[in-house]
Design a protein around this motif. Structure first.
Motif, PDB file in Angstrom:
ATOM      1  N   PHE A 157       0.817  -1.223   0.000  1.00 41.58           N
ATOM      2  CA  PHE A 157       0.000   0.000   0.000  1.00 41.58           C
ATOM      3  C   PHE A 157       0.852   1.276   0.000  1.00 41.58           C
ATOM      4  O   PHE A 157       0.315   2.374  -0.082  1.00 41.58           O
ATOM      5  CB  PHE A 157      -0.978   0.008   1.183  1.00 41.58           C
ATOM      6  N   GLN A 158       2.164   1.126   0.077  1.00 43.01           N
ATOM      7  CA  GLN A 158       3.063   2.282   0.004  1.00 43.01           C
ATOM      8  C   GLN A 158       3.549   2.548  -1.417  1.00 43.01           C
ATOM      9  O   GLN A 158       4.154   3.576  -1.671  1.00 43.01           O
ATOM     10  CB  GLN A 158       4.282   2.058   0.917  1.00 43.01           C
ATOM     11  N   LYS A 159       3.297   1.616  -2.308  1.00 41.75           N
ATOM     12  CA  LYS A 159       3.714   1.791  -3.700  1.00 41.75           C
ATOM     13  C   LYS A 159       2.608   2.536  -4.432  1.00 41.75           C
ATOM     14  O   LYS A 159       1.443   2.164  -4.365  1.00 41.75           O
ATOM     15  CB  LYS A 159       3.990   0.444  -4.353  1.00 41.75           C
ATOM     16  N   VAL A 160       3.000   3.613  -5.107  1.00 40.25           N
ATOM     17  CA  VAL A 160       2.041   4.461  -5.810  1.00 40.25           C
ATOM     18  C   VAL A 160       2.482   4.632  -7.261  1.00 40.25           C
ATOM     19  O   VAL A 160       3.592   4.252  -7.638  1.00 40.25           O
ATOM     20  CB  VAL A 160       1.895   5.848  -5.120  1.00 40.25           C
ATOM     21  N   GLU A 161       1.603   5.224  -8.048  1.00 39.47           N
ATOM     22  CA  GLU A 161       1.911   5.407  -9.471  1.00 39.47           C
ATOM     23  C   GLU A 161       3.062   6.379  -9.693  1.00 39.47           C
ATOM     24  O   GLU A 161       3.970   6.124 -10.482  1.00 39.47           O
ATOM     25  CB  GLU A 161       0.657   5.879 -10.210  1.00 39.47           C
ATOM     26  N   ASP A 162       3.030   7.510  -9.001  1.00 43.34           N
ATOM     27  CA  ASP A 162       4.077   8.524  -9.167  1.00 43.34           C
ATOM     28  C   ASP A 162       4.442   9.155  -7.831  1.00 43.34           C
ATOM     29  O   ASP A 162       3.574   9.678  -7.141  1.00 43.34           O
ATOM     30  CB  ASP A 162       3.609   9.645 -10.110  1.00 43.34           C
ATOM     31  N   VAL A 163       5.728   9.106  -7.501  1.00 38.68           N
ATOM     32  CA  VAL A 163       6.251   9.793  -6.329  1.00 38.68           C
ATOM     33  C   VAL A 163       6.873  11.103  -6.815  1.00 38.68           C
ATOM     34  O   VAL A 163       7.700  11.089  -7.724  1.00 38.68           O
ATOM     35  CB  VAL A 163       7.314   8.935  -5.606  1.00 38.68           C
ATOM     36  N   PRO A 164       6.485  12.236  -6.240  1.00 35.91           N
ATOM     37  CA  PRO A 164       7.133  13.501  -6.623  1.00 35.91           C
ATOM     38  C   PRO A 164       8.617  13.446  -6.249  1.00 35.91           C
ATOM     39  O   PRO A 164       8.972  12.888  -5.216  1.00 35.91           O
ATOM     40  CB  PRO A 164       6.387  14.560  -5.817  1.00 35.91           C
ATOM     41  N   PHE A 165       9.461  14.010  -7.089  1.00 35.09           N
ATOM     42  CA  PHE A 165      10.889  13.929  -6.809  1.00 35.09           C
ATOM     43  C   PHE A 165      11.619  15.199  -7.221  1.00 35.09           C
ATOM     44  O   PHE A 165      11.140  15.968  -8.046  1.00 35.09           O
ATOM     45  CB  PHE A 165      11.516  12.706  -7.496  1.00 35.09           C
ATOM     46  N   LEU A 166      12.785  15.358  -6.615  1.00 37.27           N
ATOM     47  CA  LEU A 166      13.681  16.479  -6.900  1.00 37.27           C
ATOM     48  C   LEU A 166      14.982  15.916  -7.465  1.00 37.27           C
ATOM     49  O   LEU A 166      15.269  14.729  -7.294  1.00 37.27           O
ATOM     50  CB  LEU A 166      13.958  17.273  -5.619  1.00 37.27           C
ATOM     51  N   PRO A 167      15.802  16.753  -8.092  1.00 36.71           N
ATOM     52  CA  PRO A 167      17.042  16.263  -8.689  1.00 36.71           C
ATOM     53  C   PRO A 167      17.997  15.574  -7.699  1.00 36.71           C
ATOM     54  O   PRO A 167      18.735  14.676  -8.084  1.00 36.71           O
ATOM     55  CB  PRO A 167      17.691  17.523  -9.267  1.00 36.71           C
ATOM     56  N   ASN A 168      17.983  15.973  -6.427  1.00 35.16           N
ATOM     57  CA  ASN A 168      18.894  15.362  -5.454  1.00 35.16           C
ATOM     58  C   ASN A 168      18.334  14.097  -4.809  1.00 35.16           C
ATOM     59  O   ASN A 168      19.011  13.468  -3.998  1.00 35.16           O
ATOM     60  CB  ASN A 168      19.282  16.379  -4.368  1.00 35.16           C
ATOM     61  N   ASP A 169      17.103  13.689  -5.160  1.00 36.66           N
ATOM     62  CA  ASP A 169      16.526  12.457  -4.637  1.00 36.66           C
ATOM     63  C   ASP A 169      17.204  11.265  -5.329  1.00 36.66           C
ATOM     64  O   ASP A 169      17.353  11.249  -6.548  1.00 36.66           O
ATOM     65  CB  ASP A 169      15.020  12.406  -4.884  1.00 36.66           C
ATOM     66  N   ILE A 170      17.615  10.291  -4.539  1.00 32.84           N
ATOM     67  CA  ILE A 170      18.332   9.133  -5.056  1.00 32.84           C
ATOM     68  C   ILE A 170      17.338   8.067  -5.511  1.00 32.84           C
ATOM     69  O   ILE A 170      16.448   7.675  -4.762  1.00 32.84           O
ATOM     70  CB  ILE A 170      19.289   8.560  -3.982  1.00 32.84           C
ATOM     71  N   LEU A 171      17.531   7.590  -6.732  1.00 35.98           N
ATOM     72  CA  LEU A 171      16.679   6.550  -7.310  1.00 35.98           C
ATOM     73  C   LEU A 171      17.040   5.172  -6.774  1.00 35.98           C
ATOM     74  O   LEU A 171      18.221   4.873  -6.564  1.00 35.98           O
ATOM     75  CB  LEU A 171      16.839   6.510  -8.832  1.00 35.98           C
ATOM     76  N   MET A 172      16.036   4.333  -6.620  1.00 39.18           N
ATOM     77  CA  MET A 172      16.243   2.935  -6.285  1.00 39.18           C
ATOM     78  C   MET A 172      16.415   2.154  -7.596  1.00 39.18           C
ATOM     79  O   MET A 172      15.826   2.502  -8.619  1.00 39.18           O
ATOM     80  CB  MET A 172      15.048   2.365  -5.523  1.00 39.18           C
ATOM     81  N   ASP A 173      17.192   1.102  -7.550  1.00 37.43           N
ATOM     82  CA  ASP A 173      17.340   0.232  -8.712  1.00 37.43           C
ATOM     83  C   ASP A 173      16.177  -0.743  -8.803  1.00 37.43           C
ATOM     84  O   ASP A 173      15.869  -1.268  -9.878  1.00 37.43           O
ATOM     85  CB  ASP A 173      18.653  -0.550  -8.625  1.00 37.43           C
ATOM     86  N   GLU A 174      15.526  -0.979  -7.665  1.00 34.28           N
ATOM     87  CA  GLU A 174      14.453  -1.955  -7.578  1.00 34.28           C
ATOM     88  C   GLU A 174      13.640  -1.661  -6.330  1.00 34.28           C
ATOM     89  O   GLU A 174      14.143  -1.049  -5.378  1.00 34.28           O
ATOM     90  CB  GLU A 174      15.122  -3.340  -7.474  1.00 34.28           C
ATOM     91  N   VAL A 175      12.392  -2.094  -6.301  1.00 32.59           N
ATOM     92  CA  VAL A 175      11.546  -1.957  -5.116  1.00 32.59           C
ATOM     93  C   VAL A 175      10.938  -3.324  -4.816  1.00 32.59           C
ATOM     94  O   VAL A 175      10.415  -3.984  -5.714  1.00 32.59           O
ATOM     95  CB  VAL A 175      10.419  -0.909  -5.335  1.00 32.59           C
ATOM     96  N   ILE A 176      11.031  -3.728  -3.568  1.00 33.78           N
ATOM     97  CA  ILE A 176      10.431  -4.986  -3.131  1.00 33.78           C
ATOM     98  C   ILE A 176       9.323  -4.665  -2.140  1.00 33.78           C
ATOM     99  O   ILE A 176       9.538  -3.954  -1.154  1.00 33.78           O
ATOM    100  CB  ILE A 176      11.473  -5.917  -2.471  1.00 33.78           C
ATOM    101  N   CYS A 177       8.130  -5.160  -2.425  1.00 34.42           N
ATOM    102  CA  CYS A 177       7.008  -4.976  -1.497  1.00 34.42           C
ATOM    103  C   CYS A 177       6.138  -6.220  -1.483  1.00 34.42           C
ATOM    104  O   CYS A 177       6.381  -7.154  -2.196  1.00 34.42           O
ATOM    105  CB  CYS A 177       6.184  -3.748  -1.844  1.00 34.42           C
TER     106      CYS A 177
END
Length: 177
Positions: A157-177
């Protein structure tokens, strides 16, 4: 939805479940983590010692350590910084400033040796964007892990369609839920 609104929405969603139910959900997530090829291959793993309402990692930490993996956990130093310390067992943990159990010992600074990071978050999307709690601790720390494979860890329930982000936000290579 902006970051603040999304945090509020996720807190509301979490509040709909008991801690017992979240702990039960955590079992399946931990199983998926343990069967992930990147986790199996990793020697040095940075992860978190969970708070109530997060995917429970307490047993995972010990399980991975018993598999012979070097386990690193965050330690909050002040309002802007955290450092990493090696986990040496529950008897070497103390309650930190944010009411999180933290390892004692000296700081681990060899970021290039960290193979894998298992990262908590308020929310994630399928593109790997992560919404944290808003203080930037993880983004500043993960930015130093240039070659580390990063896996976001959350409940479904924490996974959503779009998370707002800024240039300094670090991307994940993968998400496990």
């Amino acid at each position: 939805m902006n970051k603040s609104d999304l945090r509020q929405e996720i807190r509301k969603r979490k509040g709909e479940f008991s801690q017992q139910y979240l702990d039960e959900l955590s079992i399946g997530i931990v199983d998926r983590i343990l069967s992930n090829p990147k986790v199996i291959e990793a020697h040095t793993i940075f992860l978190y010692y969970s708070l109530p309402g997060e995917v429970n990692t307490h047993l995972l930490v010990d399980y991975l350590r018993n598999m012979g993996k070097r386990i690193l956990l965050p330690v909050v130093i002040d309002s802007k910084n955290m450092e990493i310390r090696e986990y040496r067992g529950t008897d070497s943990m103390i309650l930190g400033s944010m009411n999180i159990m933290e390892p004692t010992g000296k700081a681990f600074v060899e970021y290039e040796k960290i193979d894998l990071a298992l990262v908590p978050g308020m929310s994630f999307d399928s593109a790997g964007h992560r919404l944290g709690r808003g203080k930037g601790y993880y983004d500043r720390t993960l930015a130093q892990m240039k070659n580390t494979y990063k896996i976001g860890v959350c409940f479904y329930f924490q996974k959503v369609e779009d998370v707002p982000f800024l240039p300094n936000d670090i991307l994940m290579d993968e998400v496990i839920c």
